[in-house]
Motif scaffolding. Structure first.
Motif, PDB file in Angstrom:
ATOM      1  N   ASN A 168       0.824  -1.217   0.000  1.00 59.78           N
ATOM      2  CA  ASN A 168       0.000   0.000   0.000  1.00 59.78           C
ATOM      3  C   ASN A 168       0.860   1.270   0.000  1.00 59.78           C
ATOM      4  N   TYR A 170       3.680   1.577  -1.738  1.00 60.81           N
ATOM      5  CA  TYR A 170       3.963   1.763  -3.174  1.00 60.81           C
ATOM      6  C   TYR A 170       2.758   2.360  -3.882  1.00 60.81           C
ATOM      7  N   ASP A 171       1.583   1.791  -3.634  1.00 61.43           N
ATOM      8  CA  ASP A 171       0.372   2.260  -4.309  1.00 61.43           C
ATOM      9  C   ASP A 171       0.126   3.748  -4.043  1.00 61.43           C
ATOM     10  N   ASP A 172       0.339   4.165  -2.802  1.00 58.25           N
ATOM     11  CA  ASP A 172       0.138   5.571  -2.459  1.00 58.25           C
ATOM     12  C   ASP A 172       1.187   6.460  -3.122  1.00 58.25           C
ATOM     13  N   ILE A 174       3.027   5.969  -5.907  1.00 57.64           N
ATOM     14  CA  ILE A 174       2.902   6.132  -7.355  1.00 57.64           C
ATOM     15  C   ILE A 174       1.649   6.931  -7.714  1.00 57.64           C
ATOM     16  N   LYS A 175       0.622   6.834  -6.891  1.00 61.69           N
ATOM     17  CA  LYS A 175      -0.575   7.657  -7.117  1.00 61.69           C
ATOM     18  C   LYS A 175      -0.234   9.141  -6.983  1.00 61.69           C
ATOM     19  N   ASN A 178       1.999  10.215  -9.937  1.00 60.71           N
ATOM     20  CA  ASN A 178       1.194  10.360 -11.155  1.00 60.71           C
ATOM     21  C   ASN A 178       0.398  11.662 -11.134  1.00 60.71           C
ATOM     22  N   HIS A 206       0.172  -5.636 -11.774  1.00 64.08           N
ATOM     23  CA  HIS A 206      -0.043  -4.587 -10.773  1.00 64.08           C
ATOM     24  C   HIS A 206       0.710  -3.322 -11.160  1.00 64.08           C
ATOM     25  N   ILE A 207       1.933  -3.493 -11.638  1.00 66.22           N
ATOM     26  CA  ILE A 207       2.724  -2.342 -12.080  1.00 66.22           C
ATOM     27  C   ILE A 207       2.014  -1.626 -13.224  1.00 66.22           C
ATOM     28  N   LYS A 209      -1.205  -1.701 -13.923  1.00 62.51           N
ATOM     29  CA  LYS A 209      -2.448  -1.112 -13.407  1.00 62.51           C
ATOM     30  C   LYS A 209      -2.174   0.176 -12.630  1.00 62.51           C
ATOM     31  N   SER A 210      -0.998   0.281 -12.025  1.00 57.14           N
ATOM     32  CA  SER A 210      -0.653   1.470 -11.239  1.00 57.14           C
ATOM     33  C   SER A 210      -0.269   2.661 -12.116  1.00 57.14           C
ATOM     34  N   LYS A 211      -0.285   2.440 -13.435  1.00 57.35           N
ATOM     35  CA  LYS A 211      -0.037   3.494 -14.431  1.00 57.35           C
ATOM     36  C   LYS A 211       1.408   3.975 -14.440  1.00 57.35           C
TER      37      LYS A 211
END
Length: 310
Positions: A168, A170-172, A174-175, A178, A206-207, A209-211
């Motif tokens: 999570n 990483y997800d935060d 890269i968001k 972006n 996943h990578i 999808k994370s754009k």
């Protein structure tokens, strides 16, 4: 005009398309450490990481940024007639310092007349809001690329390699990158112990999808003086064969978005430190076989994207 004949959206193609000429990276050392080494998270580093902190080919941190650029330029002088380079801050975690220090060294690099862009390798847990604000400022001067070491989305594997942060984070990160308009390249390791093709495909998906704009597919190298080397010598896992690696890479390429920039398909381990797999020393053979197999299979959608734009 054709710049190359690869059957994927290669970094070389992308840089020539963006900057209109051949661009080389200059590996620099910002003199930083890592939370996995200075005791904040751990003192041992990631299990696969050499003492150089993935910056084994970088110039010396004892030199000023300007002198590092000139020293790095001399190393590639025989390969290019262009004075156009990316300043690549590679060693350790290159946003792990006070923002004032970061601004000083990055501005030195981005202000150099021969530097066309910055590429900064870091961790998703070392991207505070004020750091991203600095990246936005720099990105208005010249393009800024952020390279994130994700490696895998398998949490068991992440614990084994001592990554030190959860998915999570990483997800935060890269968001937020972006949203800030910062181009992101994500590192993924192929062949981690106890991972199969399904684990690797899940990470690649996943990578995508994370754009992320780009991806670095890195073969797992076993290097001397790492804890991973100890496990390998104790027969806790085996490395991929040449044929297995080629098949995995092509399978991953087939499921990635066709416009994703492929920054790396294998990687270079320092030859004096490399224990296994020894076949990886012949990087040209690996790349030629990947291209040969892609051409023969004619299934990778990126080939259509690439050829249509030539």
């Amino acid at each position: 005009m054709k710049w190359n004949d690869k059957f994927y959206h290669s970094l070389d193609f992308y840089l020539k398309e963006r900057f209109g000429r051949k661009i080389y990276k200059l590996s620099l050392n910002g003199g930083m450490s890592c939370p996995n080494r200075d005791g904040k998270l751990d003192t041992r580093g990631c299990i696969f990481c050499s003492a150089g902190g993935s910056g084994d080919f970088a110039t010396s941190a004892r030199l000023s940024i300007g002198k590092q650029i000139e020293a790095a330029k001399s190393l590639v002088a025989s390969k290019t007639k262009e004075d156009a380079y990316i300043a690549y801050f590679q060693a350790y975690t290159n946003t792990y310092a006070p923002v004032e220090y970061l601004e000083n060294i990055f501005m030195q690099a981005i202000s150099h007349k021969d530097i066309v862009a910055l590429s900064i390798a870091t961790r998703p847990d070392c991207l505070a809001d004020e750091v991203i604000e600095l990246l936005v400022k720099l990105n208005k001067i010249k393009p800024v690329f952020i390279e994130l070491g994700l490696q895998t989305i398998n949490e068991e594997s992440a614990r084994y390699i001592r990554r030190g942060y959860s998915l999570n984070i990483y997800d935060d990160a890269i968001k937020r990158l972006n949203m800030a308009g910062i181009e992101v390249i994500v590192h993924m390791i192929i062949g981690l112990p106890n991972e199969d093709i399904n684990d690797m495909l899940a990470t690649a998906k996943h990578i995508a999808k994370s754009k992320a704009k780009g991806i670095k597919l890195q073969l797992l190298h076993i290097l001397e003086n790492t804890d991973l080397a100890n496990d390998y010598r104790n027969n806790k896992f085996s490395t991929l064969s040449f044929e297995e690696y080629i098949d995995i890479i092509i399978t991953i390429l087939e499921i990635l978005p066709p416009d994703m920039v492929i920054h790396r398909l294998t990687g270079d381990g320092p030859k004096d430190l490399l224990i296994a797999p020894l076949w990886s020393k012949d990087k040209k053979r690996v790349l030629n076989e990947i291209n040969k197999q892609l051409k023969a299979r004619n299934t990778y959608q990126g080939a259509k994207y690439h050829l249509e734009r030539n």
